[in-house]
Write a protein that holds these residues in place. Sequence first.
Motif, mmCIF file in Angstrom:
data_model
loop_
_atom_site.group_PDB
_atom_site.id
_atom_site.type_symbol
_atom_site.label_atom_id
_atom_site.label_comp_id
_atom_site.label_asym_id
_atom_site.label_seq_id
_atom_site.Cartn_x
_atom_site.Cartn_y
_atom_site.Cartn_z
ATOM 1 N N MET A 1 1.240 13.020 5.808
ATOM 2 C CA MET A 1 0.703 11.769 6.331
ATOM 3 C C MET A 1 1.546 10.583 5.907
ATOM 4 O O MET A 1 1.749 9.631 6.636
ATOM 5 C CB MET A 1 -0.738 11.597 5.870
ATOM 6 N N GLY A 2 2.052 10.624 4.645
ATOM 7 C CA GLY A 2 2.840 9.497 4.180
ATOM 8 C C GLY A 2 3.365 9.741 2.792
ATOM 9 O O GLY A 2 3.065 10.757 2.161
ATOM 10 N N GLU A 3 4.137 8.793 2.287
ATOM 11 C CA GLU A 3 4.796 8.981 1.003
ATOM 12 C C GLU A 3 3.846 8.922 -0.179
ATOM 13 O O GLU A 3 4.229 9.265 -1.289
ATOM 14 C CB GLU A 3 5.903 7.938 0.837
ATOM 15 N N LEU A 4 2.587 8.480 0.029
ATOM 16 C CA LEU A 4 1.617 8.432 -1.061
ATOM 17 C C LEU A 4 0.615 9.580 -0.985
ATOM 18 O O LEU A 4 -0.389 9.574 -1.699
ATOM 19 C CB LEU A 4 0.869 7.096 -1.045
ATOM 20 N N THR A 5 0.874 10.559 -0.148
ATOM 21 C CA THR A 5 -0.029 11.696 -0.013
ATOM 22 C C THR A 5 -0.225 12.398 -1.354
ATOM 23 O O THR A 5 0.737 12.656 -2.078
ATOM 24 C CB THR A 5 0.525 12.701 1.019
ATOM 25 N N GLY A 6 -1.477 12.649 -1.696
ATOM 26 C CA GLY A 6 -1.812 13.287 -2.957
ATOM 27 C C GLY A 6 -2.029 12.319 -4.095
ATOM 28 O O GLY A 6 -2.427 12.735 -5.191
ATOM 29 N N ARG A 7 -1.779 11.043 -3.871
ATOM 30 C CA ARG A 7 -1.964 10.042 -4.918
ATOM 31 C C ARG A 7 -3.297 9.313 -4.758
ATOM 32 O O ARG A 7 -3.915 9.344 -3.694
ATOM 33 C CB ARG A 7 -0.800 9.049 -4.921
ATOM 34 N N THR A 8 -3.707 8.663 -5.826
ATOM 35 C CA THR A 8 -4.980 7.949 -5.842
ATOM 36 C C THR A 8 -4.735 6.481 -6.149
ATOM 37 O O THR A 8 -3.793 6.137 -6.877
ATOM 38 C CB THR A 8 -5.927 8.538 -6.898
ATOM 39 N N LEU A 26 -2.577 1.434 1.961
ATOM 40 C CA LEU A 26 -2.313 2.522 1.016
ATOM 41 C C LEU A 26 -2.874 3.838 1.544
ATOM 42 O O LEU A 26 -2.246 4.895 1.411
ATOM 43 C CB LEU A 26 -2.912 2.192 -0.348
ATOM 44 N N ALA A 27 -4.052 3.773 2.163
ATOM 45 C CA ALA A 27 -4.644 4.979 2.745
ATOM 46 C C ALA A 27 -3.805 5.491 3.901
ATOM 47 O O ALA A 27 -3.644 6.710 4.085
ATOM 48 C CB ALA A 27 -6.073 4.692 3.210
ATOM 49 N N ALA A 28 -3.258 4.583 4.689
ATOM 50 C CA ALA A 28 -2.413 4.988 5.815
ATOM 51 C C ALA A 28 -1.160 5.717 5.339
ATOM 52 O O ALA A 28 -0.607 6.549 6.067
ATOM 53 C CB ALA A 28 -2.018 3.760 6.644
ATOM 54 N N HIS A 29 -0.742 5.424 4.107
ATOM 55 C CA HIS A 29 0.419 6.113 3.534
ATOM 56 C C HIS A 29 0.020 7.388 2.797
ATOM 57 O O HIS A 29 0.871 8.031 2.183
ATOM 58 C CB HIS A 29 1.175 5.181 2.592
ATOM 59 N N GLY A 30 -1.276 7.731 2.846
ATOM 60 C CA GLY A 30 -1.714 9.017 2.323
ATOM 61 C C GLY A 30 -2.523 9.003 1.056
ATOM 62 O O GLY A 30 -2.994 10.061 0.609
ATOM 63 N N ALA A 31 -2.708 7.843 0.423
ATOM 64 C CA ALA A 31 -3.443 7.797 -0.839
ATOM 65 C C ALA A 31 -4.950 7.903 -0.622
ATOM 66 O O ALA A 31 -5.484 7.424 0.389
ATOM 67 C CB ALA A 31 -3.134 6.502 -1.581
ATOM 68 N N LEU A 32 -5.648 8.540 -1.562
ATOM 69 C CA LEU A 32 -7.100 8.425 -1.652
ATOM 70 C C LEU A 32 -7.380 7.076 -2.285
ATOM 71 O O LEU A 32 -6.936 6.810 -3.407
ATOM 72 C CB LEU A 32 -7.688 9.535 -2.518
ATOM 73 N N VAL A 33 -8.117 6.208 -1.591
ATOM 74 C CA VAL A 33 -8.311 4.844 -2.060
ATOM 75 C C VAL A 33 -9.758 4.622 -2.500
ATOM 76 O O VAL A 33 -10.698 4.909 -1.745
ATOM 77 C CB VAL A 33 -7.950 3.823 -0.969
ATOM 78 N N ILE A 34 -9.911 4.109 -3.711
ATOM 79 C CA ILE A 34 -11.221 3.687 -4.201
ATOM 80 C C ILE A 34 -11.373 2.222 -3.845
ATOM 81 O O ILE A 34 -10.623 1.368 -4.323
ATOM 82 C CB ILE A 34 -11.345 3.908 -5.716
ATOM 83 N N VAL A 35 -12.331 1.944 -2.977
ATOM 84 C CA VAL A 35 -12.566 0.608 -2.430
ATOM 85 C C VAL A 35 -13.622 -0.091 -3.289
ATOM 86 O O VAL A 35 -14.816 0.173 -3.165
ATOM 87 C CB VAL A 35 -13.026 0.706 -0.962
#
Length: 259
Positions: A1-8, A26-35
């Motif tokens: 999905m993106g360069e941040l996939t697997g990151r939080t 950040l989510a679009a780049h693959g991160a799980l985001v805590i909002v």
Amino acid sequence: MGELTGRTALVTGASRGIGQAIATRLAAHGALVIVHFGTDAAGAKATVEAIERAGGSARAVRAELGGDDDVDTLFAGVEEALAGRSLDILVNNAAAPPAGPLGATTRAQFDHLFAVNVRAPYFIIQRALPMLRDGGRIVTISSVATRMANPAQTSFAMTKGAVETMSLTLANELGARGITVNAVAPGATRTATNGPVFDPPGLAELIAGTTALERLGGPDDVADVVAFLASDAARWITGQVIDASGGLFLGPRPAVTGS
């Protein structure tokens, strides 16, 4: 999905405006985001739903910053959302708005500004460090108010100057762990929430005329800078304040621009 996939990532104040744009990017780049949100539950829900509709992952966590138990409340939710995973990216975006000029600011307003804008990010970082992986990212949102003399924002500018100094010193402290620490300083940024601020006739044009790129900023303009600093491409940038204002008030503007 993106360069941040697997990151939080944890983004404070992410229910609207710049914080919402950062969380979404950040989510679009693959991160799980805590909002994180303070009072705007509907906005946080909308942010999470927008991220999920786009194929991303997000969790909403509530904590009103500025109180005695704010960090404890926040991290109870963060730890539940992470479910044992480490934290990769921390974005301190939540902030109280300017309280007014020196003559109008009350002690309570002043104390609230510093509680939300300085104390909260400091202790959020302190609490996050044990769960932040080596090579992680810390980004705190500052303001061009630190390099401009605006009498209506003296106390606000003081808080942003404090987090810029914090970012500089923490960058030096945390470099041994490969953690980068930077600040991003937006200028006049129109969002869905603050849009009416720019409605008075001629105001938006006046601000655009004092900006090198000749327009108001938008949330995505800032979110793109934060996403870059959160990426591997920014691994060699730390201890910096990145101006994301489009060149607001850089100096006298030429009477005629262009070729």
